[in-house]
Structures are given as structure tokens and as C-alpha cells.
Enzyme design. Structure first.
Site, PDB file in Angstrom:
ATOM      1  N   GLU A   1     -20.695  26.787  11.290  1.00 25.17           N
ATOM      2  CA  GLU A   1     -21.241  25.659  10.777  1.00 25.17           C
ATOM      3  C   GLU A   1     -22.086  25.075  11.716  1.00 25.17           C
ATOM      4  O   GLU A   1     -22.953  23.845  11.448  1.00 25.17           O
ATOM      5  CB  GLU A   1     -19.889  24.431  10.724  1.00 25.17           C
ATOM      6  CG  GLU A   1     -19.235  24.879   9.329  1.00 25.17           C
ATOM      7  CD  GLU A   1     -18.154  26.068   9.494  1.00 25.17           C
ATOM      8  OE1 GLU A   1     -17.937  26.317  10.706  1.00 25.17           O
ATOM      9  OE2 GLU A   1     -17.942  26.620   8.450  1.00 25.17           O
TER      10      GLU A   1
ATOM     11  N   ASN B   1     -17.230  32.564   6.722  1.00 18.87           N
ATOM     12  CA  ASN B   1     -18.475  32.074   6.121  1.00 18.87           C
ATOM     13  C   ASN B   1     -19.987  32.058   6.605  1.00 18.87           C
ATOM     14  O   ASN B   1     -19.950  32.232   7.798  1.00 18.87           O
ATOM     15  CB  ASN B   1     -18.378  30.653   5.590  1.00 18.87           C
ATOM     16  CG  ASN B   1     -18.389  29.595   6.855  1.00 18.87           C
ATOM     17  OD1 ASN B   1     -17.360  29.453   7.600  1.00 18.87           O
ATOM     18  ND2 ASN B   1     -19.460  29.115   7.163  1.00 18.87           N
TER      19      ASN B   1
ATOM     20  N   ASP C   1     -17.540  27.584   1.834  1.00 17.34           N
ATOM     21  CA  ASP C   1     -16.969  27.945   3.133  1.00 17.34           C
ATOM     22  C   ASP C   1     -15.593  28.658   2.989  1.00 17.34           C
ATOM     23  O   ASP C   1     -14.641  28.275   3.607  1.00 17.34           O
ATOM     24  CB  ASP C   1     -16.694  26.326   3.840  1.00 17.34           C
ATOM     25  CG  ASP C   1     -15.925  26.594   5.208  1.00 17.34           C
ATOM     26  OD1 ASP C   1     -16.185  27.548   5.876  1.00 17.34           O
ATOM     27  OD2 ASP C   1     -15.434  25.735   5.558  1.00 17.34           O
TER      28      ASP C   1
HETATM   29 CA    CA Z   1     -15.770  27.963   8.147  1.00 16.82          CA
END
Ligand code: CA
Length: 725
Positions: free
Chosen positions: A209, A285, A330
Site C-alpha cells: 500500500e 495485491n 486489495d
Molecule cells: Ca494488501
């Protein structure tokens, strides 16, 4: 002479007895100093032959978290009681599974600390603090947690939040070697447990992220020398690829993904199959989440959201199975994996079981990566099914928010199942999955720019916030659920389920005593019948329990232990939703239970809601709107969605600094850096900081009055609807 010797021995024994020693303690100490945790590769492969120990993260290499112990069983589990407890010196999320060998328990805690306890008494043998700088916590998406240690030949291995891999002497807890596994210029973190495979320590990392590039590394367990590294996403294609397979992977990307890493971190699942000599990793992700800002002209983005098989000696690629191509929700595939041999259409198959965030339960042939079956194990609305021919999910027409106006997507980024370990009982044929049902409102923002120290999801963070219209809020809160699901993986069907008050419940342990153990977000620790889910025993743990329980024996007596303590990404980020199981507190402790255990926890004062008494809200709607946008992007990841803290870190609405100039010193200049609050001066201007404060004051007043959406429409008028079932 002989008489004199005996006399001296008698005196020594007398002195020992006087000092409170006893022979069994002396014997235990002796055997521990001789060779504690001296576990060989062969012992790890044959962990099944040491049922009284818990030698690796998932007990054995299969990571089934099934124990053959049955002294504690469905007939007598009602007699379980606390054997001992051990209070910890941290109050952040506790996610670790302990290792138990030769009567000693080794485990990690928040801030990557390590403890060794006597597994029968809870007495501390040693502890180790890697002294992670508190400001590194700002680089962690999901709390300063650690999920466990590994053991091998007298050493204990731990990965630290700031990216170090450390080997400790199992007898003393003193460091033997330490390696920095990451480039500290990027926001890497380690929260996962290392695994030992053929004399190597395998470790991944997190940070997708925040703009990192994922990889998994193998270090020589004896010396700490790097043996190999496998990158999960390709780097800059104008430079030579580290592995030839990345040239192929690069064809599945577009744009300039490498400039902000691409994500694909291996933050949890690393599983080894000694029979096939394959190492399976779960890849997270892509970063940012939004496909438009990661790979703007499409592409599957290998190896994000994939299970990848590697050769453990070299890190060489063998096969992969991508669970979500071009993910934008995600949907990490980093969640724990279980290896099992099960009947499929009359034939015994070597399979890999996976229940990742996206809500599908996958049965994958682990020899070649071919999908055998996949069905949703809970409610999902982003896909309508699975195309078994292609192995690809059939995406709903409204799933891709980067292209269409999507409804809230279920599951949201919390995942239908996250890191909380599931277990599999070969006796019942069921997998026990802690399931979350929490949707999330994903919208593409008008524009997106990668920013350091921000949440770089590539989504509209204001639209993602909880609306303050009471009816909408209630409907959203009502839709949030948690349950323990027992899943029949041959039939791909739910066998039974137990509803919980909310999501984010604990990992599970299955035993041959026909039991499943699970802690809950509401602060219970329970034993259920494995075949039908009947609750046999339940005890007040005084705190939310997330970690996976273990069971072991010392001197023939069976214990069940669990690391208690509430935290992780859910209460850190989710704001009001995280109160679904009540005002859960963090009281970090190791709890160990046995039949007829008589220990008790100290009494706990009831939770008292603090009084909210904010200064008057005088800012303009424009200032509050702007403050909300900056708050959601830079502050919500730790202080909670729309300025409601889940209780882990300060709730800013209650801050005594809302009218104090020190506010700016803290927000911009790092006045509280030693406490973990970094300075955002490079990213957040003086005006931004003022507007954040105006927004927090507005939200505090809104919380007091219970008022309908006020002047700042952004805090109430987003057109959100609840997920429809
Ligand atoms: Ca993640």
C-alpha cells in the site's frame, strides 16, 4: 573420600532446596542449557512424530494446524481452566502463533519482541527486544504486529517490523546474527513468521500500500548469508531482470509501475512441501489498488494476487496460479495456505487449500498449480462464480470501480478471511475459517498522486469513509458480520457456521479430540465440537483474541495456549465499524489452559466511555471538506476512519491539543516522533494541518450532538448504500 563427596552433594542439595529449587527444575534447566530448540531439518520434516510439540508456524510443514492430541476432547473440554498467564509489556495487536518444543514456548509480540517461557508454568526464561524505532510504525499498514518465530538447531528466528531478520540463541535470547532484508528508503515492514526449509530461513515482507516491490528471500540459517531472492513483480524493464521469468511477467504490466514498486508483497504465507520439494508463497495485491494508477492500459500484473511455487534451494520459479488478475480490491493472496492429500473424484490428490481475501475457497493441485475447484465460502458480490476451464473468476459487471460506478464491494479490503490462521481436520474433512463479512465503498478519485507517508490506495478516501446519516450508518453497521465457518472442501459446501457479534475473530486450531478452538473479537476463548460446531466451553479472555491457538504436552499433560490481545488493521483503521463486537480492549497476554486449571485472571474494571468536550466548531465548510480529504489520506490509517479511533491509538476528537499550537509541531515537525507519531511536514502544509484540526473539531462536535450531517457535506452526504444480499 567418597563419604566426603556425598556429604558435599547433600549440602549442595540442601542449599538448592533452601533456595526454592527442586530437582525437577534443576533437571529441566540442565536439559535446556544442553540443547534447547535443537531441532533438525529431519525433525521438521517429521514433525508429525512429535505430537506433544508445536515445531513450526502451522505445527507441521502441511500447516494444517491440526493436532493429534486428544487428552482434552469433546467429552471433558468443559473442565478446561486457566493453567497460567503471562502479561506482556506491549499493548498493540498480538498475532503470533507460539512454537513449543521440549517444554519451552517461544513467541513474538507487537514490536517484534521475542519471549521464551516455561510452557508448563509460564515462567519467563528470557526475552529479547530488537528495539524497533517507534516511528517505523508509520510504515506499517496493519499495526506493529508480528505473527511468529521459527526454530532450528538451537536458534530462534524473528523478522522485525523495520525489516531485519535476527537469529537468537535459544538458550539465552542473545542475538547470533542480524541481517537487514530491505532497502530502508522504502516503507517495507516484516510482520510474518519466518519458515525454515533445508537449513535456510525464508522471509518476505509487506508494504504494497506504500509503494514497495515485493519479494521473498532465503538466508543461510547458520550464517545469515543471503542465498536467493525471488521478486514477485518485475522491475524497470530497461534494466536486466533478476530472474528470467520476470521478462514474461513484465508483459502483463503497462505504464511505469516500477516507479512506485508495484506491490505484490509476500507478507504471510510461505509453505514447504518436503515430498515435492516445492516452496509455495502467497503474493499480495498490486500497489496502488486502483488498476488505473498501477497498470493503466490493463494487464494481469503477475505475480500479484497469486500462489507461486518455487524450488527452495534456488528460488527458481516452477508454477503459479493467479487468483485475481488485474486486482483492484486489495484481494491479497498472501493468506495462509494448507497442504493436504484428499480424495477428488475417487483419486487421492496432493492439494493446496486457500481461502484468501476474495472469498473463494480454492482447492489447487499443488504438483502443477491447476485449479481443481473453487466456491465462495461466504457472501461475495464482486464475482458470480468461477470458470473452471480458465481458472478465472467470473467478475460481476459492476465490480471494477476504475471503469464503472460500483456498489460497495463485498468483501472489502479487510478480506473475507485474512491472516488469522484457518485449520483443517483430516478426521472431519472440514476446514475452520474465521470469516469476515465487511463491504467497502471503492470509488476512483478525480486525480491521484503517489505521496510518501500517505495511504496510496488510489481510491477516493472521502467516499470510503463512514457516512454520518444515521439511517445509512445503521444499515452499514448492520451489514457487518463475523462468523466461524466449517467448510467441507470436497463438496465445496458449508458444513456448519457459528455467528459472532462482529468480524476479526481469532485463528483456529483443530484437534483429534473432536474440538476446534477459537478466540473471538468479543473477548472469549472457546472450544467447539469439530463435527457440528456445538459450543462446549467458553471463557472470558478480557480482551479481543486474534491469534491462532496451539496445543502441546509437558510431562504428558496437554495444554492449549493462545496469545491474547486486540489490534491489527481492523481496529486501527475501521473506525466505528470496529466496535461491532463491543468496546474491545487490548490486554496483551499469553493464556494457557489445561483440564481443571485453577488460575484466574485479575479482575477487570468495566469500560468507561470518556467524556467528549470539544471546542466549538467555527471553520467553514470548505476548510472542513479539505481537512477531511487530508485526514483520510494521511491520518485515518492510524487514528481511524473519519476521526473515530478503534481504541489502539489516540482518538483525536478527545485531544487536549485541538486549541494548542503544539498541534502543528506534532503533525508537521515530529514533536511526538519518539512515541511513533512522525512529522508530516513534507507532505502536509500548515494550512492542511489547520484544516485537519478543523475537521477533527467538527467531527467531535458532530459526535456530541448526534447531529445530522452538518455544513460539511463530505461528512454525511456521500451516496452510499449498503451491500445487498
Ligand atoms: Ca494488501
Amino acid at each position: 573420600m567418597r563419604k566426603l563427596k556425598l556429604g558435599i552433594i547433600a549440602v549442595v542439595l540442601g542449599v538448592l532446596a533452601f533456595q526454592g529449587f527442586n530437582l525437577s527444575t534443576a533437571r529441566e534447566t540442565k536439559s535446556q542449557t544442553a540443547a534447547p530448540a535443537n531441532v533438525s531439518d529431519a525433525q521438521l520434516v517429521n514433525a508429525e512424530s512429535q505430537p506433544g510439540d508445536w515445531l513450526t508456524y502451522g505445527r507441521t510443514y502441511s500447516e494444517q494446524r491440526f493436532s493429534p492430541l486428544q487428552a482434552i476432547n469433546d467429552k471433558n473440554a468443559a473442565r478446561l481452566g486457566l493453567a497460567w498467564y503471562f502479561d506482556l509489556d506491549t499493548d498493540r495487536g498480538q498475532e503470533a502463533t507460539p512454537i513449543v518444543v521440549d517444554g519451552v514456548m517461544y513467541f513474538s509480540t507487537a514490536w517484534s519482541k521475542v519471549f521464551a517461557l516455561n510452557a508448563a508454568t509460564g515462567a519467563r526464561l528470557w526475552s529479547y527486544d530488537p528495539k524497533v524505532p517507534r516511528q517505523w510504525g508509520a510504515n506499517a499498514c496493519c499495526d506493529v504486529v508480528n505473527r511468529g518465530v521459527a526454530i532450528w538447531r538451537g536458534k530462534i528466528y524473528v523478522g522485525t517490523l523495520d525489516g531485519r531478520l535476527i537469529a537468537l540463541d535459544a538458550a539465552t535470547g542473545r542475538p547470533v546474527w542480524e541481517r537487514l532484508t530491505v532497502d530502508p528508503r522504502w516503507r517495507y515492514t516484516i510482520t510474518g513468521a519466518p519458515r525454515i526449509v533445508k537449513g535456510k530461513v525464508i522471509i518476505g515482507n509487506g508494504g504494497a500500500e506504500f509503494g514497495v516491490r515485493g519479494y521473498v528471500s532465503a538466508y543461510d540459517a547458520q550464517t545469515g548469508k543471503l542465498v536467493w531472492r525471488f521478486y514477485t513483480v518485475p522491475g524497470d524493464p530497461s534494466k536486466p531482470f533478476e530472474q528470467s521469468i520476470l521478462a514474461k511477467a513484465a508483459k502483463t504490466w503497462t505504464g511505469e509501475w516500477w516507479k512506485i514498486g508495484g506491490g505484490g508483497t509476500v507478507w504471510d504465507a510461505i509453505v514447504y512441501d518436503p515430498e515435492l520439494d516445492l516452496l509455495y508463497i502467497g503474493v499480495g495485491n498490486g500497489g496502488p489498488w486502483n488498476e488505473k494508477y498501477r497498470s493503466p492500459k490493463g494487464g494481469a500484473n503477475l505475480f500479484t494476487c497469486s500462489v507461486v511455487a518455487l524450488k527452495p534451494d534456488t528460488g527458481k520459479y516452477v508454477w503459479h496460479y493467479q487468483e485475481n488478475a488485474a486486482d483492484e480490491w486489495d484481494f491479497d493472496s498472501a493468506e495462509q495456505m494448507i497442504l493436504a492429500d484428499i480424495p477428488v473424484e475417487g483419486r487421492r490428490r496432493k492439494v493446496l487449500l486457500h481461502a484468501p481475501k476474495n472469498g473463494f475457497f480454492y482447492v489447487i493441485d499443488r504438483e502443477n498449480g491447476k485449479l481443481i475447484s473453487a466456491k465462495p465460502y461466504t457472501f461475495i458480490n464482486w464475482a458470480t462464480g468461477m470458470d473452471l476451464k480458465t481458472g478465472r473468476p467470473i467478475e460481476s459487471a459492476t465490480a471494477r470501480y476504475s471503469r464503472v460506478d460500483s456498489p460497495p464491494i463485498v468483501p472489502g479490503p479487510l478480506g473475507a478471511h485474512s491472516w488469522q490462521p484457518m485449520s483443517y481436520s483430516p478426521l472431519t474433512g472440514l476446514t475452520y475459517i474465521p470469516v469476515n463479512e465487511v463491504g467497502f465503498n471503492l470509488k476512483s478519485p478525480k486525480d491521484f498522486e503517489f505521496k510518501n507517508l500517505a495511504l496510496n490506495f488510489g481510491i477516493d478516501m472521502v467516499a470510503a469513509g463512514m457516512p454520518q446519516d444515521p439511517a445509512i450508518k445503521k444499515a452499514i453497521l448492520d451489514s457487518v458480520k463475523g462468523k466461524l465457518v466449517a467448510w467441507n472442501l470436497v463438496r465445496q459446501k458449508q458444513a456448519w457456521a457459528v455467528e459472532r457479534p462482529g468480524p476479526w475473530n481469532g485463528g483456529t486450531l483443530a484437534t483429534a479430540g473432536d474440538l476446534v478452538f477459537e478466540g473471538t473479537a468479543a473477548g472469549r476463548f472457546e472450544a467447539l465440537r469439530a463435527d457440528n460446531g456445538e459450543r462446549i466451553w467458553s471463557i472470558d479472555a478480557q480482551t479481543g483474541v486474534m491469534a491462532g491457538p496451539v496445543t502441546y504436552t509437558v510431562d504428558g499433560e496437554q495444554y492449549v495456549a493462545v496469545l491474547a490481545g486486540w489490534g491489527g488493521v481492523f481496529p486501527l483503521v475501521a473506525g466505528e465499524v470496529s466496535f461491532k463486537s463491543g468496546r474491545v480492549r487490548n490486554i496483551s497476554r499469553m493464556l494457557a489452559f489445561k483440564l481443571d486449571g485453577r488460575a484466574g485472571l485479575p479482575p477487570l474494571a468495566p469500560y468507561e466511555e470518556p467524556v467528549l468536550n470539544p471546542p466549538a466548531s467555527t471553520a467553514s465548510a470548505a476548510e472542513i471538506h479539505h481537512g477531511e480529504a487530508v485526514y483520510q489520506r494521511f491520518c485515518s490509517g492510524c487514528h481511524g476512519d473519519v476521526a473515530v479511533s478503534g481504541g489502539l491509538l489516540p482518538d483525536l476528537r478527545y485531544s487536549s491539543l485541538l486549541t494548542d499550537p503544539l498541534w502543528f509541531g506534532i503533525v508537521r515537525d515530529g514533536a511526538y516522533q519518539a512515541l511513533g507519531m512522525v512529522g508530516f511536514g513534507k507532505e502536509v502544509s500548515q494550512q492542511d494541518a489547520a484544516d485537519i484540526r478543523a475537521y477533527v473539531i467538527f467531527r467531535a462536535n458532530q459526535s456530541v450532538s448526534g447531529a445530522k450531517p452538518g455544513a460539511a457535506g463530505a461528512t454525511g452526504d456521500s451516496k452510499k448504500i449498503t451491500p445487498e444480499h
